[in-house]
Design an enzyme around this catalytic site. Sequence first.
Site, short mmCIF file in Angstrom:
data_model
loop_
_atom_site.label_atom_id
_atom_site.label_comp_id
_atom_site.label_asym_id
_atom_site.label_seq_id
_atom_site.Cartn_x
_atom_site.Cartn_y
_atom_site.Cartn_z
N PHE A 1 13.63 -103.14 17.01
CA PHE A 1 13.16 -101.74 16.81
C PHE A 1 13.91 -100.98 17.90
CE2 PHE A 1 9.97 -101.21 13.40
CZ PHE A 1 9.87 -101.97 12.73
N ASN B 1 2.22 -101.34 28.04
CA ASN B 1 2.51 -100.02 27.31
C ASN B 1 1.43 -99.85 26.17
OD1 ASN B 1 3.35 -101.23 24.85
ND2 ASN B 1 5.05 -102.33 26.29
N ASP C 1 10.40 -103.99 30.26
CA ASP C 1 11.73 -104.17 30.75
C ASP C 1 11.67 -104.65 32.31
OD1 ASP C 1 13.25 -103.26 28.58
OD2 ASP C 1 12.70 -101.26 29.02
N LYS D 1 -6.41 -110.00 44.87
CA LYS D 1 -6.45 -108.60 44.45
C LYS D 1 -5.97 -107.95 45.53
CE LYS D 1 -9.75 -104.91 43.55
NZ LYS D 1 -10.87 -104.27 43.69
O1 PMT Z 1 2.64 -101.52 17.97
P1 PMT Z 1 2.52 -100.19 17.22
O2 PMT Z 1 1.39 -99.38 18.18
O3 PMT Z 1 2.28 -100.22 16.04
O4 PMT Z 1 3.82 -99.23 17.85
C1 PMT Z 1 4.99 -99.74 16.95
C2 PMT Z 1 6.24 -99.65 18.16
C3 PMT Z 1 6.52 -98.25 18.33
C4 PMT Z 1 5.90 -100.66 19.13
C5 PMT Z 1 7.66 -100.34 17.18
O5 PMT Z 1 7.76 -99.68 16.03
C6 PMT Z 1 8.58 -99.98 18.19
O6 PMT Z 1 9.37 -99.15 18.35
N1 PMT Z 1 9.10 -101.33 18.87
C7 PMT Z 1 10.06 -101.18 19.74
C8 PMT Z 1 9.80 -100.77 21.08
C9 PMT Z 1 10.80 -100.88 22.37
O7 PMT Z 1 10.26 -101.62 23.04
O8 PMT Z 1 12.05 -100.43 22.08
P2 PMT Z 1 13.00 -100.61 23.21
O9 PMT Z 1 13.91 -99.62 22.71
O10 PMT Z 1 12.50 -100.64 24.36
O11 PMT Z 1 13.56 -101.77 22.90
C10 PMT Z 1 14.66 -102.33 21.93
C11 PMT Z 1 14.52 -103.60 21.30
O12 PMT Z 1 14.91 -104.63 22.30
C12 PMT Z 1 13.19 -103.94 20.60
O13 PMT Z 1 13.44 -104.74 19.53
C13 PMT Z 1 12.42 -104.99 21.77
O14 PMT Z 1 11.54 -105.65 21.10
C14 PMT Z 1 13.73 -105.72 22.39
N2 PMT Z 1 13.51 -105.92 23.82
C15 PMT Z 1 13.18 -104.89 24.70
C16 PMT Z 1 13.03 -105.41 25.94
C17 PMT Z 1 13.23 -106.95 26.21
N3 PMT Z 1 12.97 -106.94 27.31
N4 PMT Z 1 13.25 -107.72 25.29
C18 PMT Z 1 13.43 -107.20 23.89
O15 PMT Z 1 13.57 -107.99 23.12
#
Ligand code: PMT
Length: 399
Positions: A322, A209, A278, A288
């Site tokens: 986040f 991403n 995810d 490949k």
């Molecule tokens: O890196 P930058 O370019 O500065 O951008 C910052 C950002 C936009 C990446 C950051 O601010 C941000 O929002 N990070 C979380 C992005 C995210 O994956 O959000 P989510 O809504 O998909 O996941 C929610 C939370 O679950 C996050 O804390 C994530 O780390 C966590 N997660 C998600 C999926 C997974 N398999 N395991 C996780 O721990």
Amino acid sequence: MLANRKILLCVSGGIAVYKAVALVSKLSQAGAEVKVIMTESAKQFVQPLSFQVMSRNDVYFDTFDEKDSSVIAHIDLADWADLVLVAPATANMIAKMANGLGDDMVSTVLLATTAPIWVAPAMNVHMYDHPAVKRNIDRLHHDGIRFIEPSEGFLACGYVGKGRLEEPEKITELVAGHFTKNKPLKGKKVVVTAGPTRERIDPVRFLTNFSSGKMGYAMAEAAAELGAETILISGPVSLPVPSGVKRIQVESAQQMLEAVLGEYDSADLVVKTAAVADYRPAAIAGQKVKKKEGNSVLELERTVDILQQLGQLKSHQILVGFAAETDHVAKYAKDKLERKNADYIIANDVSADSAGFDHDTNAVTVYGRGEFERAFPVMPKKALALDLLTLITEKEFAK
Ligand code: PMT
């Protein structure tokens, strides 16, 4: 401001050496004990005696001149310092540091010290702009070394531009700030995740991403500045390691999970800024994958939700996630707070201008237990990170 602080000043050879004499004076006036090491070229500009008088200490320049037979001078000086300042730092000294050379007293001490190292470059504007110098500075950033940028103005070589050693007053102010800063996270261990993950499809392709790591690295830098022992678990990004931070590099969601679990028991605060995949390919092809006629379907399987798993295992830790959302930001963020058993969710509306992936700025709203909600306007990610950690520290650790 600097009472009882021990500053080791390493002086390399450029015309700005004369300003280093004034720097010793300023640091001493602020209460610091200063010791000086000079390179042979620095001695061409100013006599060691000037530094000796200003610092009221012996000046060192010869690795083999052991003034005290009970110690080894370069190790003793390296251990003595609370902070090592290289000012002025020439292009040559920066190159030596970037390559780990130890061929004189200054470079040897720089290899031997475990104190924070700050570098204040001074050189001709074109030298400062040279790709090799930039590469070396980059590499030192990666090693966690802090730079005090040169200022712009008239240079001794006749050019006008960037390359002047920062003024002694300003350097002294920055050094004092380093020691006097409030350290409310001292004694706490903070684990921050940052960047994207990569999920391999075959030896040459992967799913990922747009995360640049900027927000996560800013969180780690802020945690270290606030005094925490800081572990940064980072997906693949090209950012330098912030000063005082230990970085563990990972690639996939599974590797990030394992790295985070390895640090979790002893952590006080975990901040999951990483944009974790995810889904990952259900199988990684050993060779490949060749293109064929028509469409192709890639089967994906779920990765472990690290934050959710941490939420289930939580004992004493404060858990911060986040959430990058493009719609229904508050609703989805509150849902994640509950579902993942987090203490705070910091929600980005990544569809907003100047916020989210790869920007230097961000705007977020923090959601916490008991309907807690606080919005932060668009601001640089570094400033935002400090504000966010200060808020969480005040609410969780200042009780
Ligand atoms: O890196 P930058 O370019 O500065 O951008 C910052 C950002 C936009 C990446 C950051 O601010 C941000 O929002 N990070 C979380 C992005 C995210 O994956 O959000 P989510 O809504 O998909 O996941 C929610 C939370 O679950 C996050 O804390 C994530 O780390 C966590 N997660 C998600 C999926 C997974 N398999 N395991 C996780 O721990």
